[in-house]
Design an enzyme around this catalytic site. Sequence first.
Site, PDB file in Angstrom:
ATOM      1  N   GLN A  16       0.864  -1.181   0.000  1.00 23.32           N
ATOM      2  CA  GLN A  16       0.000   0.000   0.000  1.00 23.32           C
ATOM      3  C   GLN A  16       0.901   1.231   0.000  1.00 23.32           C
ATOM      4  O   GLN A  16       1.330   1.717   1.044  1.00 23.32           O
ATOM      5  CB  GLN A  16      -0.912  -0.019   1.218  1.00 23.32           C
ATOM      6  CG  GLN A  16      -1.731  -1.298   1.370  1.00 23.32           C
ATOM      7  CD  GLN A  16      -2.788  -1.449   0.294  1.00 23.32           C
ATOM      8  OE1 GLN A  16      -3.652  -0.591   0.119  1.00 23.32           O
ATOM      9  NE2 GLN A  16      -2.731  -2.554  -0.443  1.00 23.32           N
ATOM     10  N   LYS A  31      -5.783   4.901   2.137  1.00 17.79           N
ATOM     11  CA  LYS A  31      -4.907   5.428   1.095  1.00 17.79           C
ATOM     12  C   LYS A  31      -4.854   4.439  -0.070  1.00 17.79           C
ATOM     13  O   LYS A  31      -5.341   3.302   0.015  1.00 17.79           O
ATOM     14  CB  LYS A  31      -3.505   5.668   1.649  1.00 17.79           C
ATOM     15  CG  LYS A  31      -2.732   4.412   2.035  1.00 17.79           C
ATOM     16  CD  LYS A  31      -1.358   4.791   2.572  1.00 17.79           C
ATOM     17  CE  LYS A  31      -0.526   3.557   2.919  1.00 17.79           C
ATOM     18  NZ  LYS A  31       0.823   3.922   3.427  1.00 17.79           N
ATOM     19  N   ALA A  52     -12.559   2.465   0.333  1.00 13.95           N
ATOM     20  CA  ALA A  52     -11.381   1.606   0.248  1.00 13.95           C
ATOM     21  C   ALA A  52     -10.294   2.215  -0.639  1.00 13.95           C
ATOM     22  O   ALA A  52     -10.457   3.293  -1.213  1.00 13.95           O
ATOM     23  CB  ALA A  52     -11.777   0.228  -0.274  1.00 13.95           C
ATOM     24  N   HIS A  53      -9.182   1.475  -0.775  1.00 19.49           N
ATOM     25  CA  HIS A  53      -8.023   1.991  -1.502  1.00 19.49           C
ATOM     26  C   HIS A  53      -8.312   2.132  -3.002  1.00 19.49           C
ATOM     27  O   HIS A  53      -9.100   1.402  -3.584  1.00 19.49           O
ATOM     28  CB  HIS A  53      -6.778   1.112  -1.272  1.00 19.49           C
ATOM     29  CG  HIS A  53      -6.920  -0.311  -1.680  1.00 19.49           C
ATOM     30  ND1 HIS A  53      -6.104  -1.301  -1.209  1.00 19.49           N
ATOM     31  CD2 HIS A  53      -7.771  -0.937  -2.533  1.00 19.49           C
ATOM     32  CE1 HIS A  53      -6.430  -2.460  -1.743  1.00 19.49           C
ATOM     33  NE2 HIS A  53      -7.447  -2.261  -2.552  1.00 19.49           N
ATOM     34  N   ASN A  54      -7.663   3.139  -3.582  1.00 17.40           N
ATOM     35  CA  ASN A  54      -7.746   3.438  -5.021  1.00 17.40           C
ATOM     36  C   ASN A  54      -9.118   3.933  -5.472  1.00 17.40           C
ATOM     37  O   ASN A  54      -9.357   4.048  -6.682  1.00 17.40           O
ATOM     38  CB  ASN A  54      -7.363   2.233  -5.880  1.00 17.40           C
ATOM     39  CG  ASN A  54      -5.970   1.723  -5.596  1.00 17.40           C
ATOM     40  OD1 ASN A  54      -5.128   2.438  -5.071  1.00 17.40           O
ATOM     41  ND2 ASN A  54      -5.723   0.467  -5.936  1.00 17.40           N
TER      42      ASN A  54
END
Length: 304
Positions: free
Chosen positions: A190, A210, A231-233
Amino acid sequence: MNSQIALQEIIDFLGSDVIQVFGTVENVYVKHLKPIESADEETLDWVNSIKRHKQQIVENSKARVIFVDQDVQYTRAIQSQNKTLLLVSNPKLCLLKVGNHFFVESLKPCVHPTAYIHADAKFGENIYVGANASIGECIIGNEVIIYPNVVINDGVVIGNHVVIKSGAILGFDGFGYERDESNNLVKFPQLGKLIIHDSVEIGANTCIDKGALSNTIVGFNTKINNLCHIAHNVVIGKNVIITAQVNVSGSTTIEDDVWVAPHASFRGHQKIGQGATIGMGAVVTKDVPAGETWIGNPARKFKP
C-alpha cells in the site's frame, strides 16, 4: 447562537439572490431560525418551493420575514399582518446561506493541547484541531476543522475548508491480499496517498484508505456522512453525496454529482457515471451509466 440581525443587512448579504422585497425593511430585525411550528415574529421563515399551498403557509406563519418564491403573492391579508416577503428563486438555499453566515457559531482556530501533531506536518492558516486528534506527516490546507479523536496517517494531503468529524480514520493501508503457493495470504503493498480536495466534509467514524499503487482521491465539495468505508484506489469526483453507512470497495470510480443513499455497497472496480443515483441498500456489481437510478440487490436500473 441567537443574534438580532437587521433585515437590511441580510438583504445586502444576499445581493442579487433577492429579486424583490415586499413590505417594510427599515427597523425590521430577525433574531433566530426556528421550526415552523415554534416560529414567532422574530423568526426568519421560508417556504420550500416543493410545498403545496404555499400561499396558505405564508399567511399562517407567525414569522414577520419570510423567504418565498414567485408562486406566493403579496396579498392584502399578508400586508395586514405587517409581514415582509423576500422574493428569491430558491428560498431554502437563501435560508442556508443566511443561517450559516449569521447564526452558526464558528470554531476558533486552535490546536488542543492533547492533540498529537507530527513535527514535519505542514499546516495552513486558521486550523482547528480537537482533543486527542492524531495527525501524522501530512499536508493540511487553510480553514480546516479536525474534530476530536480524528486519526490522520502520514502522507495524507488535505485541501482548504475541509471538515473532518470525530472518529474518522484517514490514510491507512487498504485491504488487499494474494494467496501464495502455500495458500497463505500475502499483503499487497500500500504505497499510494489519500488526497482530499477543497470543501470536503467527512463524517464521524468514517474510514478512508490510502491507495495501493495509485491514490485514493475525494473530489471538490464532496460530502461523506457518518460510518462510511472508502477503500483503496477509490476515486470520487466533485459534488458527490455519500450518505450514512455506505461501503465503497477498492478501485471504484464515482463521477461528479452522484447521490448514494444509505447502506449502499459497491463490489469494487466499477464506474458510476456522472449524476447517477444509487438507491438505499443497493448492492452495485456493475457499472452504472451517467444519470441513471439503480436500486436493489443486485442493483439494476430503476424503471418507474
